[in-house]
Design a protein around this motif. Structure first.
Motif, mmCIF file in Angstrom:
data_model
loop_
_atom_site.group_PDB
_atom_site.id
_atom_site.type_symbol
_atom_site.label_atom_id
_atom_site.label_comp_id
_atom_site.label_asym_id
_atom_site.label_seq_id
_atom_site.Cartn_x
_atom_site.Cartn_y
_atom_site.Cartn_z
ATOM 1 N N ALA A 111 0.805 -1.214 0.000
ATOM 2 C CA ALA A 111 0.000 0.000 0.000
ATOM 3 C C ALA A 111 0.843 1.270 0.000
ATOM 4 O O ALA A 111 0.483 2.256 -0.644
ATOM 5 N N LEU A 112 1.965 1.289 0.730
ATOM 6 C CA LEU A 112 2.765 2.508 0.845
ATOM 7 C C LEU A 112 3.577 2.750 -0.420
ATOM 8 O O LEU A 112 4.196 1.841 -0.962
ATOM 9 N N MET A 113 3.556 4.007 -0.892
ATOM 10 C CA MET A 113 4.325 4.385 -2.074
ATOM 11 C C MET A 113 4.606 5.884 -2.019
ATOM 12 O O MET A 113 4.004 6.614 -1.227
ATOM 13 N N ILE A 114 5.537 6.347 -2.856
ATOM 14 C CA ILE A 114 5.977 7.737 -2.865
ATOM 15 C C ILE A 114 5.323 8.462 -4.036
ATOM 16 O O ILE A 114 5.270 7.950 -5.155
ATOM 17 N N THR A 115 4.839 9.675 -3.769
ATOM 18 C CA THR A 115 4.202 10.485 -4.805
ATOM 19 C C THR A 115 5.247 11.325 -5.536
ATOM 20 O O THR A 115 6.433 11.304 -5.208
ATOM 21 N N GLY A 116 4.774 12.079 -6.520
ATOM 22 C CA GLY A 116 5.681 12.890 -7.316
ATOM 23 C C GLY A 116 6.322 14.025 -6.543
ATOM 24 O O GLY A 116 7.419 14.478 -6.896
ATOM 25 N N ASN A 164 1.175 14.476 -7.747
ATOM 26 C CA ASN A 164 1.319 15.132 -6.456
ATOM 27 C C ASN A 164 0.309 14.567 -5.457
ATOM 28 O O ASN A 164 -0.795 14.142 -5.828
ATOM 29 N N LEU A 165 0.710 14.591 -4.192
ATOM 30 C CA LEU A 165 -0.147 14.039 -3.136
ATOM 31 C C LEU A 165 -1.471 14.784 -3.056
ATOM 32 O O LEU A 165 -2.529 14.161 -2.894
ATOM 33 N N ASP A 166 -1.416 16.099 -3.170
ATOM 34 C CA ASP A 166 -2.633 16.902 -3.051
ATOM 35 C C ASP A 166 -3.652 16.520 -4.112
ATOM 36 O O ASP A 166 -4.845 16.417 -3.836
ATOM 37 N N ALA A 168 -3.717 13.590 -5.725
ATOM 38 C CA ALA A 168 -4.056 12.167 -5.597
ATOM 39 C C ALA A 168 -5.155 11.930 -4.574
ATOM 40 O O ALA A 168 -6.020 11.069 -4.775
ATOM 41 N N ILE A 169 -5.141 12.676 -3.466
ATOM 42 C CA ILE A 169 -6.117 12.412 -2.398
ATOM 43 C C ILE A 169 -7.382 13.243 -2.552
ATOM 44 O O ILE A 169 -8.297 13.114 -1.730
ATOM 45 N N THR A 170 -7.460 14.092 -3.586
ATOM 46 C CA THR A 170 -8.670 14.900 -3.779
ATOM 47 C C THR A 170 -9.383 14.472 -5.054
ATOM 48 O O THR A 170 -10.021 13.433 -5.089
ATOM 49 N N GLU A 171 -9.263 15.283 -6.105
ATOM 50 C CA GLU A 171 -10.038 14.998 -7.301
ATOM 51 C C GLU A 171 -9.317 14.111 -8.308
ATOM 52 O O GLU A 171 -9.863 13.827 -9.374
ATOM 53 N N GLY A 172 -8.103 13.645 -8.006
ATOM 54 C CA GLY A 172 -7.338 12.891 -8.990
ATOM 55 C C GLY A 172 -7.545 11.398 -8.968
ATOM 56 O O GLY A 172 -6.878 10.666 -9.712
ATOM 57 N N LYS A 173 -8.461 10.908 -8.140
ATOM 58 C CA LYS A 173 -8.645 9.457 -8.008
ATOM 59 C C LYS A 173 -9.090 8.813 -9.320
ATOM 60 O O LYS A 173 -8.540 7.795 -9.746
ATOM 61 N N THR A 174 -10.053 9.415 -9.984
ATOM 62 C CA THR A 174 -10.558 8.848 -11.242
ATOM 63 C C THR A 174 -9.490 8.895 -12.328
ATOM 64 O O THR A 174 -9.350 7.944 -13.115
ATOM 65 N N ALA A 215 -4.609 16.131 9.124
ATOM 66 C CA ALA A 215 -4.515 17.444 8.469
ATOM 67 C C ALA A 215 -5.026 17.381 7.038
ATOM 68 O O ALA A 215 -5.781 18.257 6.582
ATOM 69 N N PHE A 216 -4.652 16.318 6.324
ATOM 70 C CA PHE A 216 -5.117 16.192 4.949
ATOM 71 C C PHE A 216 -6.625 15.939 4.898
ATOM 72 O O PHE A 216 -7.304 16.380 3.969
ATOM 73 N N ARG A 217 -7.163 15.245 5.874
ATOM 74 C CA ARG A 217 -8.608 15.044 5.914
ATOM 75 C C ARG A 217 -9.337 16.370 6.101
ATOM 76 O O ARG A 217 -10.385 16.611 5.487
ATOM 77 N N GLU A 218 -8.790 17.222 6.941
ATOM 78 C CA GLU A 218 -9.410 18.531 7.123
ATOM 79 C C GLU A 218 -9.354 19.344 5.836
ATOM 80 O O GLU A 218 -10.322 20.036 5.482
ATOM 81 N N VAL A 219 -8.224 19.256 5.141
ATOM 82 C CA VAL A 219 -8.115 19.965 3.863
ATOM 83 C C VAL A 219 -9.127 19.408 2.855
ATOM 84 O O VAL A 219 -9.800 20.164 2.137
ATOM 85 N N THR A 220 -9.254 18.093 2.835
ATOM 86 C CA THR A 220 -10.208 17.470 1.909
ATOM 87 C C THR A 220 -11.637 17.866 2.245
ATOM 88 O O THR A 220 -12.441 18.168 1.341
ATOM 89 N N ASN A 221 -11.970 17.886 3.534
ATOM 90 C CA ASN A 221 -13.317 18.291 3.932
ATOM 91 C C ASN A 221 -13.598 19.739 3.549
ATOM 92 O O ASN A 221 -14.713 20.077 3.115
ATOM 93 N N ALA A 222 -12.589 20.602 3.723
ATOM 94 C CA ALA A 222 -12.761 22.007 3.345
ATOM 95 C C ALA A 222 -12.995 22.139 1.847
ATOM 96 O O ALA A 222 -13.838 22.931 1.398
ATOM 97 N N ARG A 223 -12.289 21.360 1.051
ATOM 98 C CA ARG A 223 -12.472 21.436 -0.400
ATOM 99 C C ARG A 223 -13.828 20.891 -0.809
ATOM 100 O O ARG A 223 -14.477 21.422 -1.713
#
Length: 362
Positions: A111-116, A164-166, A168-174, A215-223
């Motif tokens: 599961a663990l991997m490095i982003t750009g 980028n991580l930002d 990947a965890i927001t709108e880039g899943k599809t 922290a990333f969950r809070e950012v995702t919720n805000a978006r």
């Protein structure tokens, strides 16, 4: 050293071999033939289920594929063999976790991997696949599940390494899912695995457990809240704008109708004026008198009309108003019956007042 051999048996008689019952050899031969026939019959027919395909091997070499369900015939073993596999069944392969007895067990090394942007991310995915070519599937790869798992992990890491991580965890899943599936399809064609990738779905793409994840969950919720507000505003615009445009169009159409009405009325007035003017040109005195009388009728609707020529001391009085009212009342009282003509009385002479200084009295 010398050895002495004594004959065995009773009374020093030599021993004879045991005798088989009569007919035993024949029974053994018949039994062997029956067993051979059963073995040939057992290895001659085989059954293929709805979701299965059978690879037929002749002397160990692939000779064909049977993909229709039912009972089928082949040459007996060892001439032909059959390898049956659920090729039409869609199977699932888990990346980053396993399901054991209804419990999800994470596999961190997958599961663990490095982003750009050099951040860690945990990605769990499910690969749905089936066999498209049974021949290639059986002979071109040794361990299909392990091979597919390695290819899926390599494809996911390759795409994640350029993202980028930002994102990947927001709108880039599809977007990531589409790119990973394309890479898997290309690798299947490159290695001729005979595997068809039906679908690839990410279950979770999130930072590792800890403060960073929160922290990333809070950012995702805000978006997500931001996107919700934008959608609500867009909905309001979509609701208000057509209605406002409709009202504006109604005002324009009303103004256009008013404009057209005024133009038509003005054209009618012009036509009427031209008609009167043409008559006036023909006979100015009569037309002007008629216009004066019509004007007096409009501004003095209740006045009595007196017609005179003004050439004598008496004014001839013709009661036109009384005559018209009398004829109208008789017509309404008699219904459809035509009233008799009313005799017109002679003009009654009206004494004329003497003229005073300054003009004639009327």
């Amino acid at each position: 050293m010398l050895m002495e051999v004594y004959p065995g048996g009773k009374n020093n008689e030599p021993a004879n071999a045991p005798q088989l019952p009569e007919g035993t050899v024949k029974k053994l031969i018949i039994g062997a033939v029956i067993a051979l026939v059963l073995m040939i019959g057992w290895t001659t027919f085989y059954t293929v289920e709805e979701q299965e395909e059978a690879a037929i091997l002749t002397f160990g070499k692939y000779s064909g594929t049977q993909d229709s369900a039912g009972l089928h015939f082949k040459l007996p073993y060892p001439i032909q063999q059959v390898v049956i596999y659920p090729a039409k069944l869609t199977q699932r392969l888990h990346i980053g976790y396993r399901e054991q007895n209804g419990t999800i067990v994470p596999v961190e090394e997958e599961a663990l991997m490095i982003t750009g942007d050099e951040n860690l991310v945990s990605a769990d995915a499910v690969v749905e696949w089936r066999v498209a070519d049974l021949h290639k599937f059986l002979y071109n790869i040794d361990d299909p599940e392990l091979f597919l798992r390695n290819m899926a992990s390599a494809s996911i890491r390759s795409v994640m390494g350029a993202t980028n991580l930002d994102f990947a965890i927001t709108e880039g899943k599809t977007v990531i899912q589409t790119e990973v599936k394309q890479r898997l399809d290309e690798m299947q064609l490159q290695y001729n695995t005979g595997i068809q990738i039906v679908n690839l779905m990410f279950q979770d793409i999130e930072p590792p457990e800890g403060t960073v994840q929160q922290a990333f969950r809070e950012v995702t919720n805000a978006r997500e809240e931001k996107n919700t507000k934008i959608n609500q505003a867009q909905k309001y615009v979509n609701d208000l704008l057509p209605r406002t445009r409709g009202e504006a169009q109604a005002v324009l159409e009303k103004a256009e109708a008013e404009k057209h009405s005024r133009i038509v009325n003005a054209q009618g007035d012009v036509a009427k004026f031209n008609a009167v003017y043409n008559e006036y040109v023909k006979n100015p005195d009569i037309t002007s008198s008629r216009l004066i009388l019509e004007t007096l009728e409009k501004i003095l609707p209740g006045a009595k009309v007196i017609i005179t020529d003004g050439g004598s001391e008496t004014v001839n009085y013709l009661p036109l108003n009384e005559l018209m009212r009398s004829n109208a009342s008789k017509s309404s009282a008699g219904g459809t019956t035509t009233p008799a003509p009313t005799p017109v009385p002679a003009p009654t002479p009206v004494p004329q007042e003497p003229a005073t200084e300054g003009g004639d009295a009327r």
